[in-house]
Design a protein around this motif. Structure first.
Motif, PDB file in Angstrom:
ATOM      1  N   THR A  33      32.023  46.152  54.518  1.00 24.49           N
ATOM      2  CA  THR A  33      31.466  47.503  54.541  1.00 24.49           C
ATOM      3  C   THR A  33      32.256  48.460  53.660  1.00 24.49           C
ATOM      4  OG1 THR A  33      30.580  47.221  56.776  1.00 24.49           O
ATOM      5  CG2 THR A  33      30.950  49.481  56.022  1.00 24.49           C
ATOM      6  N   HIS A  34      33.580  48.464  53.822  1.00 27.45           N
ATOM      7  CA  HIS A  34      34.399  49.480  53.151  1.00 27.45           C
ATOM      8  C   HIS A  34      34.730  49.133  51.702  1.00 27.45           C
ATOM      9  CE1 HIS A  34      34.576  51.572  56.860  1.00 27.45           C
ATOM     10  NE2 HIS A  34      35.353  50.703  57.476  1.00 27.45           N
ATOM     11  N   LEU A  35      34.715  47.852  51.371  1.00 26.52           N
ATOM     12  CA  LEU A  35      34.970  47.463  49.982  1.00 26.52           C
ATOM     13  C   LEU A  35      33.675  47.235  49.211  1.00 26.52           C
ATOM     14  CD1 LEU A  35      37.925  44.957  50.521  1.00 26.52           C
ATOM     15  CD2 LEU A  35      38.045  47.358  49.826  1.00 26.52           C
ATOM     16  N   ARG A  36      32.569  47.180  49.961  1.00 26.79           N
ATOM     17  CA  ARG A  36      31.249  47.000  49.353  1.00 26.79           C
ATOM     18  C   ARG A  36      31.193  45.745  48.495  1.00 26.79           C
ATOM     19  NH1 ARG A  36      29.781  53.294  47.665  1.00 26.79           N
ATOM     20  NH2 ARG A  36      30.037  54.143  49.784  1.00 26.79           N
ATOM     21  N   LYS A  37      31.741  44.689  49.051  1.00 25.01           N
ATOM     22  CA  LYS A  37      31.724  43.394  48.395  1.00 25.01           C
ATOM     23  C   LYS A  37      31.352  42.320  49.405  1.00 25.01           C
ATOM     24  CE  LYS A  37      35.372  44.595  45.062  1.00 25.01           C
ATOM     25  NZ  LYS A  37      34.530  44.599  43.849  1.00 25.01           N
ATOM     26  N   ASP A  38      30.781  41.231  48.926  1.00 24.70           N
ATOM     27  CA  ASP A  38      30.436  40.113  49.784  1.00 24.70           C
ATOM     28  C   ASP A  38      31.688  39.485  50.383  1.00 24.70           C
ATOM     29  OD1 ASP A  38      29.902  36.894  49.894  1.00 24.70           O
ATOM     30  OD2 ASP A  38      28.115  38.030  50.456  1.00 24.70           O
ATOM     31  N   LYS A  39      31.569  38.957  51.615  1.00 24.47           N
ATOM     32  CA  LYS A  39      32.726  38.354  52.280  1.00 24.47           C
ATOM     33  C   LYS A  39      33.333  37.222  51.471  1.00 24.47           C
ATOM     34  CE  LYS A  39      31.028  39.415  56.939  1.00 24.47           C
ATOM     35  NZ  LYS A  39      30.508  38.861  58.208  1.00 24.47           N
ATOM     36  N   ASN A  40      32.507  36.452  50.798  1.00 25.95           N
ATOM     37  CA  ASN A  40      33.030  35.327  50.011  1.00 25.95           C
ATOM     38  C   ASN A  40      33.905  35.813  48.864  1.00 25.95           C
ATOM     39  OD1 ASN A  40      31.728  33.361  51.588  1.00 25.95           O
ATOM     40  ND2 ASN A  40      29.832  33.580  50.417  1.00 25.95           N
ATOM     41  N   ILE A  41      33.510  36.916  48.250  1.00 29.17           N
ATOM     42  CA  ILE A  41      34.316  37.493  47.176  1.00 29.17           C
ATOM     43  C   ILE A  41      35.629  38.019  47.736  1.00 29.17           C
ATOM     44  CG2 ILE A  41      34.429  39.362  45.478  1.00 29.17           C
ATOM     45  CD1 ILE A  41      31.406  39.073  45.133  1.00 29.17           C
ATOM     46  N   ILE A  42      35.557  38.642  48.903  1.00 32.36           N
ATOM     47  CA  ILE A  42      36.768  39.185  49.537  1.00 32.36           C
ATOM     48  C   ILE A  42      37.727  38.055  49.891  1.00 32.36           C
ATOM     49  CG2 ILE A  42      37.642  40.428  51.551  1.00 32.36           C
ATOM     50  CD1 ILE A  42      34.932  41.960  51.547  1.00 32.36           C
ATOM     51  N   ARG A  43      37.196  36.982  50.468  1.00 33.99           N
ATOM     52  CA  ARG A  43      38.053  35.839  50.831  1.00 33.99           C
ATOM     53  C   ARG A  43      38.718  35.236  49.591  1.00 33.99           C
ATOM     54  NH1 ARG A  43      37.639  33.785  55.982  1.00 33.99           N
ATOM     55  NH2 ARG A  43      35.949  34.627  57.275  1.00 33.99           N
ATOM     56  N   ALA A  44      37.989  35.211  48.501  1.00 33.71           N
ATOM     57  CA  ALA A  44      38.539  34.626  47.273  1.00 33.71           C
ATOM     58  C   ALA A  44      39.614  35.516  46.646  1.00 33.71           C
ATOM     59  CB  ALA A  44      37.417  34.387  46.267  1.00 33.71           C
ATOM     60  N   GLY A  45      39.581  36.807  47.007  1.00 32.09           N
ATOM     61  CA  GLY A  45      40.541  37.730  46.400  1.00 32.09           C
ATOM     62  C   GLY A  45      41.552  38.287  47.376  1.00 32.09           C
ATOM     63  N   LEU A  46      41.887  37.513  48.391  1.00 37.01           N
ATOM     64  CA  LEU A  46      42.778  38.005  49.447  1.00 37.01           C
ATOM     65  C   LEU A  46      44.131  38.488  48.926  1.00 37.01           C
ATOM     66  CD1 LEU A  46      42.177  35.474  52.378  1.00 37.01           C
ATOM     67  CD2 LEU A  46      41.622  37.912  52.346  1.00 37.01           C
ATOM     68  N   HIS A  47      44.630  37.865  47.884  1.00 46.77           N
ATOM     69  CA  HIS A  47      45.983  38.193  47.405  1.00 46.77           C
ATOM     70  C   HIS A  47      45.955  39.103  46.184  1.00 46.77           C
ATOM     71  CE1 HIS A  47      47.718  35.396  50.276  1.00 46.77           C
ATOM     72  NE2 HIS A  47      46.807  34.514  49.912  1.00 46.77           N
ATOM     73  N   GLU A  48      44.785  39.663  45.936  1.00 50.54           N
ATOM     74  CA  GLU A  48      44.670  40.602  44.824  1.00 50.54           C
ATOM     75  C   GLU A  48      44.820  42.039  45.335  1.00 50.54           C
ATOM     76  OE1 GLU A  48      41.142  40.023  42.539  1.00 50.54           O
ATOM     77  OE2 GLU A  48      41.279  37.829  42.626  1.00 50.54           O
ATOM     78  N   SER A  49      45.290  42.894  44.483  1.00 46.90           N
ATOM     79  CA  SER A  49      45.424  44.313  44.828  1.00 46.90           C
ATOM     80  C   SER A  49      44.339  45.084  44.098  1.00 46.90           C
ATOM     81  CB  SER A  49      46.810  44.824  44.434  1.00 46.90           C
ATOM     82  OG  SER A  49      46.960  46.172  44.802  1.00 46.90           O
ATOM     83  N   TRP A  50      43.221  45.267  44.750  1.00 47.76           N
ATOM     84  CA  TRP A  50      42.070  45.917  44.134  1.00 47.76           C
ATOM     85  C   TRP A  50      42.200  47.438  44.197  1.00 47.76           C
ATOM     86  CZ3 TRP A  50      37.730  42.689  46.954  1.00 47.76           C
ATOM     87  CH2 TRP A  50      37.748  41.384  46.457  1.00 47.76           C
ATOM     88  N   SER A  51      41.625  48.082  43.205  1.00 53.01           N
ATOM     89  CA  SER A  51      41.678  49.553  43.171  1.00 53.01           C
ATOM     90  C   SER A  51      40.918  50.155  44.350  1.00 53.01           C
ATOM     91  CB  SER A  51      41.092  50.061  41.849  1.00 53.01           C
ATOM     92  OG  SER A  51      39.741  49.627  41.703  1.00 53.01           O
ATOM     93  N   GLU A  52      39.888  49.437  44.843  1.00 54.97           N
ATOM     94  CA  GLU A  52      39.085  49.948  45.966  1.00 54.97           C
ATOM     95  C   GLU A  52      39.901  50.078  47.251  1.00 54.97           C
ATOM     96  OE1 GLU A  52      36.142  47.506  43.447  1.00 54.97           O
ATOM     97  OE2 GLU A  52      38.248  47.428  44.042  1.00 54.97           O
ATOM     98  N   LEU A  53      41.008  49.343  47.331  1.00 52.82           N
ATOM     99  CA  LEU A  53      41.807  49.357  48.562  1.00 52.82           C
ATOM    100  C   LEU A  53      42.422  50.718  48.840  1.00 52.82           C
ATOM    101  CD1 LEU A  53      43.677  45.912  48.552  1.00 52.82           C
ATOM    102  CD2 LEU A  53      41.962  46.710  50.170  1.00 52.82           C
ATOM    103  N   LYS A  54      42.731  51.464  47.788  1.00 59.98           N
ATOM    104  CA  LYS A  54      43.367  52.763  47.982  1.00 59.98           C
ATOM    105  C   LYS A  54      42.488  53.696  48.805  1.00 59.98           C
ATOM    106  CE  LYS A  54      45.591  56.536  45.469  1.00 59.98           C
ATOM    107  NZ  LYS A  54      45.955  57.090  44.128  1.00 59.98           N
ATOM    108  N   ASP A  55      41.198  53.749  48.471  1.00 58.98           N
ATOM    109  CA  ASP A  55      40.276  54.608  49.213  1.00 58.98           C
ATOM    110  C   ASP A  55      39.898  54.010  50.560  1.00 58.98           C
ATOM    111  OD1 ASP A  55      40.207  56.535  47.213  1.00 58.98           O
ATOM    112  OD2 ASP A  55      38.554  55.557  46.165  1.00 58.98           O
TER     113      ASP A  55
END
Length: 291
Positions: A33-55
């Motif tokens: 909901t808060h990152l507006r991305k599919d769960k599979n994409i989120i799981r694949a990027g668990l160790h990434e620091s996305w710009s969306e995380l700040k907000d």
């Protein structure tokens, strides 16, 4: 900060309330909901620091704070699923349960006919979020569905859900314990998931339910635990069409007592267990000739 860092925080702070798998279900639903991305994409990027995380971080922190107090996840999200329908929920309405889905499925199974689409009248007593009324209207678009509740706040939620799910339902603010339904039509189907938990059982319930969901929709006096079923029986005698049926969700320990109420008035009553093998539902069939 990475997504994994936030996930670890959820696992640490909520471990006393939920299992590890439950926490992950909650976390990834929030993340989607808060990152507006599919769960599979989120799981694949668990160790990434996305710009969306700040907000999104403040939203995660707000959700975590509420979850730690025992607020149900569905209230934190503000929504849940009932069958195939998205429903908005808040503390003014009960969170719909899988057992209530089984009740809706029983009705849909009984009245689905490929050669003759059901177009009768349906009444949902104590509609809450509108879950049953919406599911039945979606299954039977030609039916006329009426839904009532004593709570204006609950009805506001139900109306929003009906609008969101493109279902036309007639809503009524009515206290069934203190009125009859003279202004409403006769019904082919009456369905209800009324309050049925004796007040003395409150101490045994999960605090996520007893402290956060509306008491008016849960509890009945210990001295009269079938008060709503007695009233529904009276209303059914007055407003149920010949060959009509009443479908009820019930307290598993009060099955026989509840069943007898309707057997006295209508004769045969069918009881049904839920997926957990608990007595959870009754079906009352009106004889061809009304009494």
């Amino acid at each position: 900060m990475t997504i994994q860092d936030i996930r670890d925080k959820f696992q640490e702070r909520l471990s006393d309330l939920y299992t590890k798998d439950e926490i992950d279900t909650i976390f990834f639903s929030l993340a989607e909901t808060h990152l507006r991305k599919d769960k599979n994409i989120i799981r694949a990027g668990l160790h990434e620091s996305w710009s969306e995380l700040k907000d999104a971080e403040k939203h995660f922190d707000f959700a975590l704070t509420n979850l730690m107090t025992g607020t149900p996840f569905q209230y934190v999200m503000g929504e849940t699923q009932f069958m195939d329908h998205k429903l908005f929920v808040n503390p003014n309405v009960l969170i719909p349960r899988p057992e209530t889905e089984e009740l809706a499925e029983w009705i849909i199974q009984d009245y689905t006919n490929p050669n003759n689409e059901f177009d009768g009248n349906i009444l949902d007593i104590g509609t809450g979020s509108g879950a049953l009324a919406i599911a039945l209207k979606a299954a039977f678009p030609k039916a006329s569905v009426h839904a009532l509740d004593v709570s204006p706040e609950a009805l506001e939620v139900a109306k929003n859900n009906a609008m969101y799910n493109h279902t036309k339902i007639n809503f009524h603010e009515i206290d069934i314990l203190n009125t009859f339904l003279d202004d409403l039509p006769y019904f082919d189907i009456i369905v209800s998931n009324p309050p049925y938990i004796p007040s003395s059982e409150k101490a045994e319930m999960q605090e996520q339910v007893s402290k956060h969901e509306p008491e008016i929709a849960l509890f009945v006096p210990d001295e009269d635990p079938t008060v709503f079923y007695n009233k529904i029986n009276q209303l059914a005698l007055d407003k149920l069409k010949p060959k009509g049926a009443v479908y009820l969700e019930i307290h598993q320990n009060l099955m026989e007592e509840t069943k007898k109420i309707f057997e006295f008035s209508f004769g045969k009553v069918n009881a049904k267990k839920d997926i957990s093998n608990n007595w959870r539902m009754l079906k009352v069939q009106q004889p061809f000739t009304c009494k």
